[in-house]
Each structure stands twice: as structure tokens, then as C-alpha cells.
Design an enzyme around this catalytic site. Structure first.
Site, mmCIF file in Angstrom:
data_model
loop_
_atom_site.group_PDB
_atom_site.id
_atom_site.type_symbol
_atom_site.label_atom_id
_atom_site.label_comp_id
_atom_site.label_asym_id
_atom_site.label_seq_id
_atom_site.Cartn_x
_atom_site.Cartn_y
_atom_site.Cartn_z
ATOM 1 N N SER A 17 -11.987 68.542 -10.484
ATOM 2 C CA SER A 17 -11.740 67.948 -9.161
ATOM 3 C C SER A 17 -10.667 68.713 -8.391
ATOM 4 O O SER A 17 -9.611 69.041 -8.938
ATOM 5 C CB SER A 17 -11.299 66.496 -9.334
ATOM 6 O OG SER A 17 -11.040 65.924 -8.072
ATOM 7 N N SER B 262 -11.050 64.337 -5.118
ATOM 8 C CA SER B 262 -10.830 62.886 -5.170
ATOM 9 C C SER B 262 -10.948 62.289 -3.776
ATOM 10 O O SER B 262 -10.293 62.742 -2.834
ATOM 11 C CB SER B 262 -9.449 62.565 -5.740
ATOM 12 O OG SER B 262 -9.401 62.897 -7.104
ATOM 13 N N CYS C 198 -2.743 61.526 -10.166
ATOM 14 C CA CYS C 198 -2.215 62.585 -9.299
ATOM 15 C C CYS C 198 -0.686 62.492 -9.269
ATOM 16 O O CYS C 198 -0.137 61.429 -8.978
ATOM 17 C CB CYS C 198 -2.763 62.440 -7.882
ATOM 18 S SG CYS C 198 -2.126 63.714 -6.799
HETATM 19 C C1 LIG Z 1 -5.448 72.688 -5.554
HETATM 20 C C2 LIG Z 1 -5.736 71.599 -6.566
HETATM 21 C C3 LIG Z 1 -6.187 70.363 -6.128
HETATM 22 C C4 LIG Z 1 -6.457 69.357 -7.057
HETATM 23 N N1 LIG Z 1 -6.941 68.163 -6.611
HETATM 24 C C5 LIG Z 1 -7.277 67.204 -7.523
HETATM 25 C C6 LIG Z 1 -7.862 65.976 -7.099
HETATM 26 O O1 LIG Z 1 -8.125 65.743 -5.908
HETATM 27 N N2 LIG Z 1 -8.141 65.054 -8.051
HETATM 28 C C7 LIG Z 1 -7.912 65.256 -9.392
HETATM 29 O O2 LIG Z 1 -8.211 64.382 -10.219
HETATM 30 N N3 LIG Z 1 -7.379 66.427 -9.822
HETATM 31 C C8 LIG Z 1 -7.054 67.389 -8.927
HETATM 32 N N4 LIG Z 1 -6.542 68.581 -9.369
HETATM 33 C C9 LIG Z 1 -6.289 68.776 -10.809
HETATM 34 C C10 LIG Z 1 -7.430 69.543 -11.497
HETATM 35 O O3 LIG Z 1 -8.646 68.835 -11.438
HETATM 36 C C11 LIG Z 1 -7.075 69.811 -12.988
HETATM 37 O O4 LIG Z 1 -6.883 68.584 -13.675
HETATM 38 C C12 LIG Z 1 -5.811 70.637 -13.145
HETATM 39 O O5 LIG Z 1 -5.690 71.588 -12.120
HETATM 40 C C13 LIG Z 1 -5.757 71.355 -14.502
HETATM 41 O O6 LIG Z 1 -6.846 72.239 -14.680
HETATM 42 P P1 LIG Z 1 -6.791 73.829 -14.313
HETATM 43 O O7 LIG Z 1 -5.585 74.384 -15.008
HETATM 44 O O8 LIG Z 1 -8.092 74.381 -14.822
HETATM 45 O O9 LIG Z 1 -6.668 73.920 -12.831
HETATM 46 C C14 LIG Z 1 -6.256 69.597 -8.459
HETATM 47 C C15 LIG Z 1 -5.792 70.853 -8.867
HETATM 48 C C16 LIG Z 1 -5.544 71.850 -7.967
HETATM 49 C C17 LIG Z 1 -5.055 73.198 -8.459
#
Ligand SMILES: Cc1cc2nc3c(=O)[nH]c(=O)nc-3n(C[C@H](O)[C@H](O)[C@H](O)COP(=O)(O)O)c2cc1C
Length: 298
Positions: free
Chosen positions: A19, A44, A126
């Protein structure tokens, strides 16, 4: 060889879009599904449109990535078109949702089901928006009420995305026990200082850290919760290549999500992960990816 996994719905491979990354727009979701992702989770979505914070909202210093987007989103009533377009990718689309109480979560979850989402993912975690996310997630009674209420209102699977920022994640996971799967982890509350300007980099001061640097934390949570509970887990945090994904799977994940790495490698990372998974399974004489889930548990 089988790389299909079951997370309450069947997905053709274990690699999902996380997400918040390129998933507020139906066309980019569709493209990512066509590039090999087994499923995609949307940005989200809340009750109403939110603009999010003023820039700067991102701090990037590989392997650290910190964002404080502020849950900007178009609002559920405006999201139908995007889901409709995303579904043209012909793979499951999972609606990520947030709200301030069980009633808001249930309302948005029902809409996601009506729009054609295959499952909903409750963003209980979040780390940088007051009144939502982490504040909801750190109250086990509220988590329990939200999960139970949403489960009773819709017929598609419900995933709970938990916060690594609470004092007791096991308590939080148990409160979300009725979920069809737990998603671990969301970003870790963090910040950076601009030493020239002598002030915090992000306009919101605090943000959520993601990317390669958080992988060991994600692995630890997946392992610890899988050991404690017989629940399906979707692992997320710092996955950049097949070895990272296998690590999550061996710790107990049935599927994994990829977020920040897409900024670095583009959407083709999904095709590469699929090809590298097949090579890994061939080299290690593994017929079914599901055999690997939790093998490292002691
Ligand atoms: C720019 C950005 C926006 C994100 N927005 C959301 C969101 O709207 N809802 C959510 O549950 N997680 C959000 N996340 C978290 C990611 O889904 C994920 O849990 C987190 O980044 C760890 O994974 P990664 O290291 O592969 O990015 C966001 C992450 C990033 C970097």
C-alpha cells in the site's frame, strides 16, 4: 512447480504491491499487475479526500527512506473508477482502508467489496497521522472492535496491517485474531535533521521509515508472531530481491509485499522476483513454495 499461495484468496505468485506506492491510480495498479505482481494493495483510502502534508514529505538516503505523506487520498466515494481500471489487470486488487472508528472502517470496507476488491487490508498502523493509524493500532480494544465489526459486515477476507511502533505487538496481533491474515510491518516512526538548515527535514517532523534498513525488524515481527499464533502472515519491509523474500517466507510469511524497492528498481522488479523464485526453487529442489513457509521457526 507451484508458486501459487493462499491468503484467504488464491494469488498466482507470492509477490504483492504494498500500500502507498503507485497505487492511488487505477492505471498504475493495472500496469504493476501486468508486470508480474500476484496482487496489488491500493493506497489507504479514508472517508473523505485528504490532501496530506506540505512538502517535503519524503527523505531519501539509501538504505533509509522516510515518508510523511499524511494519508493523502481521494476518499472512498471517488475511488470506484480507479478500482474498476485496476481490475482490468485481471488479478486480485486489495483495498487498503483507514478510519477513526469501527463504523468508518466498516463503511469503507463495504464500499471496497461493492467496488470489486478481493479483500480489504485495515491500515491500523500509519505512524504519522494523529487520530488514525498508530493511535488506533496501539489500542487493542479498538483494534478488536474494528476487526470484528468489519469481519461481520463483509464476505471478502480481512487483513490487519499492524504497527511496529506499539509497545506490545503480540497483544495487538491477538486483538486482530479474527483477521484472515496479518500484514507485518508498516513503517517505523523516524525522523531526519537537515544540519545545514538546523531543522527537521520533513514538514511533519516525524515520518515512517521503510526500505532495506527495516528488513531485520520486519523479519523479527513475522517470526515472533508466527511462533505465537497460527495465522497467515503477509510480510513487508525492505524486500529488494529474492533472498529478502525467501527470508520473510522462511520466517513464516505466506506472501510478501514490495514497496520502497519499486522507487529504486521500477515495476519490473515483480518479473525479476518471479524468475528468481523459479531459479531458486529449481536449484533447491522445491516443488511447492508453500513448503518453505515458516521452515526457519525454532
Ligand atoms: C511513500 C509511502 C507511502 C505509504 N503509504 C501507505 C499507506 O497509505 N497505507 C499503508 O498501510 N502503508 C503505507 N506505506 C507503508 C508500506 O505499505 C510498507 O508497509 C512499508 O513501506 C514497508 O515496506 P517497504 O520497505 O517494502 O517499503 C507507505 C510507504 C511509503 C514508502
Amino acid at each position: 512447480m507451484n508458486i501459487e499461495v493462499d491468503i484467504g484468496i488464491k494469488i498466482s505468485n507470492p509477490f504483492m504491491l504494498a500500500s502507498g506506492i503507485l497505487d492511488e491510480n487505477g492505471y498504475t495498479i493495472k500496469k504493476i499487475l501486468e508486470s508480474g505482481a500476484g496482487a496489488a494493495v491500493t493506497k489507504s483510502i479514508g472517508m473523505e479526500e485528504r490532501r496530506g502534508y506540505e512538502p517535503p514529505v519524503i527523505y531519501e538516503n539509501d538504505p533509509v527512506f522516510i515518508n510523511a505523506i499524511g494519508l493523502s487520498n481521494p476518499g472512498i466515494e471517488n475511488f470506484f473508477e480507479e478500482i474498476k481500471i485496476a481490475l482490468m489487470g485481471k488479478k486480485p486488487v486489495i483495498g487498503s482502508i483507514f478510519g477513526k472508528d469501527a463504523e468508518e472502517f466498516s463503511y469503507i470496507a463495504r464500499k471496497m467489496e461493492q467496488y470489486g476488491a478481493s479483500a480489504v487490508e485495515l491500515n491500523l498502523s500509519c505512524p504519522h497521522v494523529n487520530g488514525y493509524g498508530m493511535e488506533v493500532g496501539s489500542d487493542p480494544n479498538l483494534v478488536n472492535e474494528i476487526v470484528n465489526e468489519v469481519k461481520s459486515k463483509i464476505n471478502i477476507p480481512v487483513y490487519s496491517k499492524l504497527s511496529p511502533n506499539t509497545s506490545d505487538i503480540i497483544e495487538e496481533a491477538k486483538a486482530a485474531e479474527k483477521s484472515d491474515a496479518l500484514v507485518l510491518i508498516n513503517t517505523i516512526k523516524a525522523m531526519a535533521i537537515d544540519i545545514k538548515a538546523k531543522k527537521p527535514v520533513l514538514s511533519n517532523i516525524y515520518g515512517g521509515m521503510s526500505g532495506k534498513a527495516i528488513k531485520p525488524v520486519g523479519i523479527r515481527y513475522v517470526y515472533e508472531i508466527k511462533k505465537e499464533m497460527n495465522k497467515k502472515i503477509i510480510g513487508v519491509g525492505g524486500i529488494e530481491n529474492i533472498n529478502d523474500a525467501i527470508e520473510y517466507i522462511m520466517a513464516g510469511a505466506s506472501a510478501v509485499q514490495i514497496g520502497t524497492a519499486i522507487y529504486k528498481y521500477g515495476k519490473n522488479i515483480f518479473n525479476k522476483l518471479n524468475n528468481d523464485l523459479i531459479s531458486y526453487m529449481t536449484a533447491n529442489h522445491i516443488d511447492n513454495i508453500n513448503e518453505l513457509t515458516g521452515v526457519a521457526l525454532k
